[in-house]
Motif scaffolding. Structure first.
Motif, PDB file in Angstrom:
ATOM      1  N   HIS B  63     -33.189  40.559  20.089  1.00 45.97           N
ATOM      2  CA  HIS B  63     -32.335  41.920  19.831  1.00 45.97           C
ATOM      3  C   HIS B  63     -33.350  42.432  18.673  1.00 45.97           C
ATOM      4  O   HIS B  63     -33.657  43.175  19.666  1.00 45.97           O
ATOM      5  CB  HIS B  63     -31.658  41.973  18.962  1.00 45.97           C
ATOM      6  CG  HIS B  63     -30.561  42.526  18.290  1.00 45.97           C
ATOM      7  ND1 HIS B  63     -29.854  43.771  19.243  1.00 45.97           N
ATOM      8  CD2 HIS B  63     -30.275  43.068  16.673  1.00 45.97           C
ATOM      9  CE1 HIS B  63     -29.284  44.418  18.555  1.00 45.97           C
ATOM     10  NE2 HIS B  63     -29.914  44.055  17.129  1.00 45.97           N
ATOM     11  N   LEU B  64     -34.302  41.611  17.930  1.00 43.26           N
ATOM     12  CA  LEU B  64     -35.320  42.335  17.163  1.00 43.26           C
ATOM     13  C   LEU B  64     -37.181  42.776  18.149  1.00 43.26           C
ATOM     14  O   LEU B  64     -37.185  44.214  18.212  1.00 43.26           O
ATOM     15  CB  LEU B  64     -35.714  41.456  16.273  1.00 43.26           C
ATOM     16  CG  LEU B  64     -34.550  40.578  15.112  1.00 43.26           C
ATOM     17  CD1 LEU B  64     -35.372  40.371  13.921  1.00 43.26           C
ATOM     18  CD2 LEU B  64     -34.361  43.054  14.615  1.00 43.26           C
ATOM     19  N   GLY B  66     -36.564  43.083  21.757  1.00 43.86           N
ATOM     20  CA  GLY B  66     -35.923  43.639  22.873  1.00 43.86           C
ATOM     21  C   GLY B  66     -36.818  43.029  23.984  1.00 43.86           C
ATOM     22  O   GLY B  66     -37.269  43.275  25.215  1.00 43.86           O
ATOM     23  N   ALA B  67     -38.300  41.842  23.608  1.00 48.75           N
ATOM     24  CA  ALA B  67     -38.627  41.074  24.710  1.00 48.75           C
ATOM     25  C   ALA B  67     -37.777  40.261  25.723  1.00 48.75           C
ATOM     26  O   ALA B  67     -36.446  40.442  25.874  1.00 48.75           O
ATOM     27  CB  ALA B  67     -39.814  40.420  24.267  1.00 48.75           C
ATOM     28  N   PHE B  68     -37.587  40.995  27.164  1.00 46.59           N
ATOM     29  CA  PHE B  68     -37.455  41.057  28.670  1.00 46.59           C
ATOM     30  C   PHE B  68     -37.204  38.576  28.648  1.00 46.59           C
ATOM     31  O   PHE B  68     -36.599  38.641  28.315  1.00 46.59           O
ATOM     32  CB  PHE B  68     -38.135  40.620  29.906  1.00 46.59           C
ATOM     33  CG  PHE B  68     -37.604  40.781  30.617  1.00 46.59           C
ATOM     34  CD1 PHE B  68     -36.814  40.512  31.101  1.00 46.59           C
ATOM     35  CD2 PHE B  68     -38.094  40.155  32.071  1.00 46.59           C
ATOM     36  CE1 PHE B  68     -36.167  40.629  32.846  1.00 46.59           C
ATOM     37  CE2 PHE B  68     -38.053  39.471  32.848  1.00 46.59           C
ATOM     38  CZ  PHE B  68     -36.774  39.528  33.528  1.00 46.59           C
ATOM     39  N   LYS B  71     -35.045  37.612  25.911  1.00 46.11           N
ATOM     40  CA  LYS B  71     -33.266  38.027  26.970  1.00 46.11           C
ATOM     41  C   LYS B  71     -33.756  37.006  28.212  1.00 46.11           C
ATOM     42  O   LYS B  71     -31.805  36.378  27.611  1.00 46.11           O
ATOM     43  CB  LYS B  71     -33.578  39.490  27.379  1.00 46.11           C
ATOM     44  CG  LYS B  71     -33.506  40.251  26.469  1.00 46.11           C
ATOM     45  CD  LYS B  71     -32.434  41.172  26.361  1.00 46.11           C
ATOM     46  CE  LYS B  71     -32.252  41.941  25.081  1.00 46.11           C
ATOM     47  NZ  LYS B  71     -31.965  43.204  24.631  1.00 46.11           N
ATOM     48  N   ILE B  75     -30.144  34.298  27.809  1.00 48.16           N
ATOM     49  CA  ILE B  75     -29.092  34.950  29.313  1.00 48.16           C
ATOM     50  C   ILE B  75     -29.269  32.252  29.696  1.00 48.16           C
ATOM     51  O   ILE B  75     -27.579  31.917  30.467  1.00 48.16           O
ATOM     52  CB  ILE B  75     -29.713  34.814  30.381  1.00 48.16           C
ATOM     53  CG1 ILE B  75     -29.728  36.647  30.498  1.00 48.16           C
ATOM     54  CG2 ILE B  75     -29.110  34.683  31.683  1.00 48.16           C
ATOM     55  CD1 ILE B  75     -30.236  38.061  31.368  1.00 48.16           C
ATOM     56  N   ARG B  78     -27.114  30.790  27.310  1.00 48.45           N
ATOM     57  CA  ARG B  78     -25.742  30.884  27.291  1.00 48.45           C
ATOM     58  C   ARG B  78     -25.219  29.915  29.099  1.00 48.45           C
ATOM     59  O   ARG B  78     -23.815  30.490  29.065  1.00 48.45           O
ATOM     60  CB  ARG B  78     -25.276  32.318  27.992  1.00 48.45           C
ATOM     61  CG  ARG B  78     -25.037  32.973  26.354  1.00 48.45           C
ATOM     62  CD  ARG B  78     -24.513  34.834  26.057  1.00 48.45           C
ATOM     63  NE  ARG B  78     -25.341  34.947  25.009  1.00 48.45           N
ATOM     64  CZ  ARG B  78     -25.320  36.400  24.883  1.00 48.45           C
ATOM     65  NH1 ARG B  78     -24.700  37.215  24.970  1.00 48.45           N
ATOM     66  NH2 ARG B  78     -25.470  36.871  22.804  1.00 48.45           N
ATOM     67  N   GLY B  79     -25.618  30.439  29.662  1.00 51.53           N
ATOM     68  CA  GLY B  79     -25.686  29.412  30.480  1.00 51.53           C
ATOM     69  C   GLY B  79     -25.222  28.055  30.562  1.00 51.53           C
ATOM     70  O   GLY B  79     -23.622  27.439  31.481  1.00 51.53           O
ATOM     71  N   LEU B 397     -28.625  39.713  40.376  1.00 53.40           N
ATOM     72  CA  LEU B 397     -29.671  39.845  39.553  1.00 53.40           C
ATOM     73  C   LEU B 397     -30.725  40.401  40.334  1.00 53.40           C
ATOM     74  O   LEU B 397     -31.394  41.644  39.720  1.00 53.40           O
ATOM     75  CB  LEU B 397     -29.978  38.503  38.863  1.00 53.40           C
ATOM     76  CG  LEU B 397     -29.145  37.588  37.839  1.00 53.40           C
ATOM     77  CD1 LEU B 397     -29.507  36.675  37.057  1.00 53.40           C
ATOM     78  CD2 LEU B 397     -29.125  39.220  36.463  1.00 53.40           C
ATOM     79  N   PHE B 402     -34.569  41.882  39.148  1.00 51.95           N
ATOM     80  CA  PHE B 402     -35.099  40.655  39.115  1.00 51.95           C
ATOM     81  C   PHE B 402     -36.043  40.450  40.517  1.00 51.95           C
ATOM     82  O   PHE B 402     -35.155  40.051  41.353  1.00 51.95           O
ATOM     83  CB  PHE B 402     -34.121  39.468  38.629  1.00 51.95           C
ATOM     84  CG  PHE B 402     -33.353  40.191  37.406  1.00 51.95           C
ATOM     85  CD1 PHE B 402     -32.639  41.538  36.950  1.00 51.95           C
ATOM     86  CD2 PHE B 402     -33.678  38.911  36.358  1.00 51.95           C
ATOM     87  CE1 PHE B 402     -32.483  40.982  35.842  1.00 51.95           C
ATOM     88  CE2 PHE B 402     -33.188  39.426  35.294  1.00 51.95           C
ATOM     89  CZ  PHE B 402     -32.578  40.500  35.326  1.00 51.95           C
ATOM     90  N   HIS B 406     -38.282  35.943  38.863  1.00 52.31           N
ATOM     91  CA  HIS B 406     -37.190  35.498  37.640  1.00 52.31           C
ATOM     92  C   HIS B 406     -36.271  34.504  37.471  1.00 52.31           C
ATOM     93  O   HIS B 406     -35.690  33.767  36.712  1.00 52.31           O
ATOM     94  CB  HIS B 406     -36.784  36.827  37.411  1.00 52.31           C
ATOM     95  CG  HIS B 406     -37.646  37.873  36.992  1.00 52.31           C
ATOM     96  ND1 HIS B 406     -37.769  39.403  37.303  1.00 52.31           N
ATOM     97  CD2 HIS B 406     -38.544  37.718  36.032  1.00 52.31           C
ATOM     98  CE1 HIS B 406     -39.040  39.718  36.900  1.00 52.31           C
ATOM     99  NE2 HIS B 406     -39.619  38.535  36.189  1.00 52.31           N
TER     100      HIS B 406
END
Lengths: 240, 489
Positions: B63-64, B66-68, B71, B75, B78-79, B397, B402, B406
């Motif tokens: 969030h801070l 914002g780096a890909f 992120k 994912i 969470r996966g 994706l 993507f 990736h």
């Protein structure tokens, strides 16, 4: 009725698949122009090649032969990674089953394509919020797909499709999984994107009522165009 | 039948005890694996807690910044949480593998450690040439000292003189003469207390305090031959405390009665289950026995009087000194009463371990690769299910732009995360828990899991995870978007 300023130009397009020793010709010598800010519906029976045509125009697949140009780009000659980069900037996708990532919130789903672009966090945030506002879901941006209705999920899907501000939006049966009311809302939204933001929309549908919301309807049969009509007479014909 | 073999099978040269030993080891391994699986299951809540915690951290970073990449990592996390059953299975498999391999590595490490030649601390061990257990006359130690300090050329003599020589006598006693049960036994090393800190292995890592305490105890033992130091475990087993006096009866030294004064504890994790006594006290008792007419009416020397030295140690400056001393040891002019031999400490232990070399070889080259292969298959299976289930997501994706790399990173990343966490948790548990128990294996010092395991186990977990997931990840990378959607429609 060819459009005056085509965004999409398809020339002598062939697409065939091989299954074992059998070759199936899905699209045969297809020619098509789609204008800027045009809403086009593709109809036809199952297996007629409409989804294949949509995939080819959107750069998800490569033609067997022929040329596809979108804007100034000859996408039929691009490599897989070039196509991936091109898609991020130039095409938005709307799917029948939304295909949102269930582990991400609405905001994060919409943000996904932007991650691939050189944008600052603030720029991304602004674009995501604008897109969600446009589809009327600002208040649900932190919900996960499982917490949204079908219509809302499809709106998130549309927000994701427009967040990179592409000139072309392709939609594969976008109302196929929705009730009549939600379907109408989605079609109105797509029409608004065309009329107010100048997006070109190509939609595959089986539903004549959905097709009637388009400006032009193309009929495919056995991989060839058989009708190219304005939508209003079609609706009248279906109604009679 | 013996151990499942026909009787006539035995004389052909096969030693059935090896089959039995192999059986025991297999049983032990099965128990170990089962235990590791149970531990893996028990640590699942902790694993998910860590997973959740790190995910929150990654979310904040993503969030801070914002780096890909950040992120993408979110994912991945969470996966993993999304399919708890599959993630659990992968975790337990990797945990069990790394835990068991940690222990196997620890065993191999220990063997390597005790059998490695140490040029800087070159110790030689002298024992009876043929007798097991080794028994030598006490005069041999005096002669051995003389040979080392006078017969060797000056440059090859022990650097610290007498302080580099030591003898061990093993003394087994019981506090309960009538019923010498296990919890009444005291196993002692009779030695020269002033050499404990310099000559005993495994005391190099003592803290300053522990060293001081042991030195003070050694000084006291030099003043008072009846003083002993005992391991905590031994004290607990015997229900004794420092400061108490204890009467104990010789078992391998029959008719000798020892009156010990416990003056200290051995540092934890070193020489567990044993005690140290002053050899002078043993020699005094053996002398006294000759004149003790209550138990020795004939005035004969004690039967163990000429067998009371079990091992002799010397620290030499280099291998040449060892070679020269070895030649002197074999000279009957000096040691003619009983034949003796000299080995390096490591080769001495190495020859004892030689009987088990096939087992160690099997552990290293069959068991470990087999376990890695099996666990890789388990992991590959779990991950390929995960990839198959999420084929459409991968395709979406790619539709969004993507790149195949990736998608590859996403699938491999998930596996790597589980592999890393499983490895770090299993090795942390093995290292921490076994480090706390500190159980002694014979004279090798405490069994311990080397600290390097904390690096190797996560690395192994990640390697196995990659090996298992590379196939599914490659499939995911090459997923054809149009084909996936065509199948769905």
């Amino acid at each position: 009725m060819p459009p005056a300023q085509p965004l999409v130009r398809v020339r002598n397009l062939y697409k065939s698949f091989t299954r074992g020793s059998e070759t199936i010709d899905v699209l045969q010598d297809l020619n098509l122009d789609v204008g800027q800010a045009e809403f086009l519906a593709l109809m036809g029976p199952s297996g007629s090649g409409k989804t294949t045509l949509l995939n080819l125009i959107a750069g998800l697949d490569q033609p067997t032969s022929g040329t596809i140009m979108v804007g100034d780009n000859v996408i039929s000659e691009m490599s897989e990674s070039e196509l991936a980069r091109w898609r991020t900037r130039h095409v938005g996708f709307v799917f029948q089953f939304y295909y949102l990532l269930p582990v991400l919130t609405a905001y994060e789903n919409v943000e996904l394509p932007l991650l691939l672009l050189p944008l600052s966090r603030q720029q991304r945030r602004k674009q995501v919020e604008t897109a969600l506002e446009l589809v009327g879901l600002s208040h649900r941006m932190h919900h996960r797909p499982g917490q949204l209705s079908g219509g809302q999920q499809q709106r998130v899907g549309i927000a994701r499709a427009i967040v990179t501000d592409p000139e072309l939006i392709v939609a594969d049966e976008p109302t196929g999984d929705l009730d009549t009311r939600s379907a109408n809302e989605i079609l109105t939204l797509l029409d608004t994107l065309r009329s107010q933001l100048g997006k070109t929309i190509i939609m595959v549908t089986h539903d004549p009522k959905a097709a009637a919301r388009a400006q032009r309807v193309l009929h495919l049969e056995k991989g060839q165009l058989v009708h190219d009509t304005a939508a209003a007479p079609l609706l009248a014909a279906q109604a009679s | 039948m013996m151990y499942g073999l026909p009787v006539d099978f035995v004389p052909t040269g096969y030693d059935p005890s090896l089959f039995m030993l192999a059986g025991y080891l297999l049983g032990l391994l099965a128990t170990l694996i089962l235990g590791a699986i149970v531990l893996g299951i028990l640590t699942l809540p902790a694993f998910f807690l860590v997973l959740f915690g790190v995910e929150q951290l990654a979310s904040v970073v993503a969030h801070l910044s914002g780096a890909f990449a950040a992120k993408l990592v979110v994912i991945m996390f969470r996966g993993l949480r999304r399919a708890p059953l599959r993630t659990s299975l992968t975790y337990v498999a990797l945990f069990s593998l790394t835990f068991v391999l940690c222990l196997i590595y620890a065993v191999l490490f220990l063997i390597n450690y005790v059998t490695a030649e140490k040029e800087a601390n070159f110790k030689a061990i002298v024992t009876h040439k043929t007798l097991i257990p080794s028994q030598m006359p006490p005069g041999y130690y005096e002669e051995f000292k003389r040979v080392c300090l006078e017969e060797l050329p000056p440059e090859l003599r022990p650097v610290n003189g007498d302080l580099d020589l030591m003898s061990w006598s093993f003394v087994l006693t019981t506090t309960d003469k009538t019923n010498p049960r296990r919890d009444a036994l005291i196993f002692l090393f009779a030695l020269e207390p002033n050499k404990v800190l310099t000559m005993m292995d495994g005391l190099e890592e003592l803290t300053g305090d522990e060293r001081q305490q042991l030195q003070a105890a050694a000084d006291e033992m030099m003043r008072n031959p009846q003083a002993i130091v005992m391991s905590k475990r031994q004290l607990k087993t015997l229900n004794l405390q420092v400061g108490q006096r204890v009467k104990s009866y010789g078992m391998n030294y029959p008719n000798l009665t020892f009156e010990f004064e416990i003056i200290g504890e051995l540092p934890e994790g070193r020489y567990e289950g044993v005690a140290f006594m002053n050899r002078v006290y043993l020699l005094q008792l053996l002398d006294a026995y000759r004149n003790d007419r209550t138990v020795n009416k004939t005035g004969e020397p004690h039967p163990m009087a000429e067998k009371c030295v079990n091992l002799m140690w010397v620290r030499l400056p280099n291998r040449m000194a060892f070679e020269r001393l070895s030649a002197l040891i074999n000279d009957p002019k000096y040691f003619g009463k009983v034949p003796i031999k000299m080995e390096t400490a490591s080769s001495g232990i190495g020859s004892w371990l030689a009987a088990y070399k096939d087992i160690f070889w099997g552990m290293k080259y069959i068991l470990v690769p087999a376990m890695i292969a099996i666990m890789s298959l388990v992991v590959a299976n779990a991950i390929s299910i995960s990839v198959r289930e999420r084929r459409t997501e991968m395709a979406v994706l790619k539709v969004l732009g993507f790149q195949p790399r990736h998608v590859l990173a996403l699938v491999l990343g998930e596996a790597l995360l589980v592999g890393f966490l499983a490895g770090i948790m299993s090795s942390g548990l093995a290292w921490g828990a076994l480090g706390s128990f500190k159980f002694q294996i014979m004279f090798f010092g405490s069994f311990f899991v080397p600290v390097q395991s904390l690096i190797y186990a996560p690395a192994l977990g990640m390697t196995v995870a990659v090996a298992g997931s590379i196939g599914p990840a490659w499939n995911a990378k090459n997923v054809k978007v149009a084909e996936v959607f065509a199948r769905l429609s």
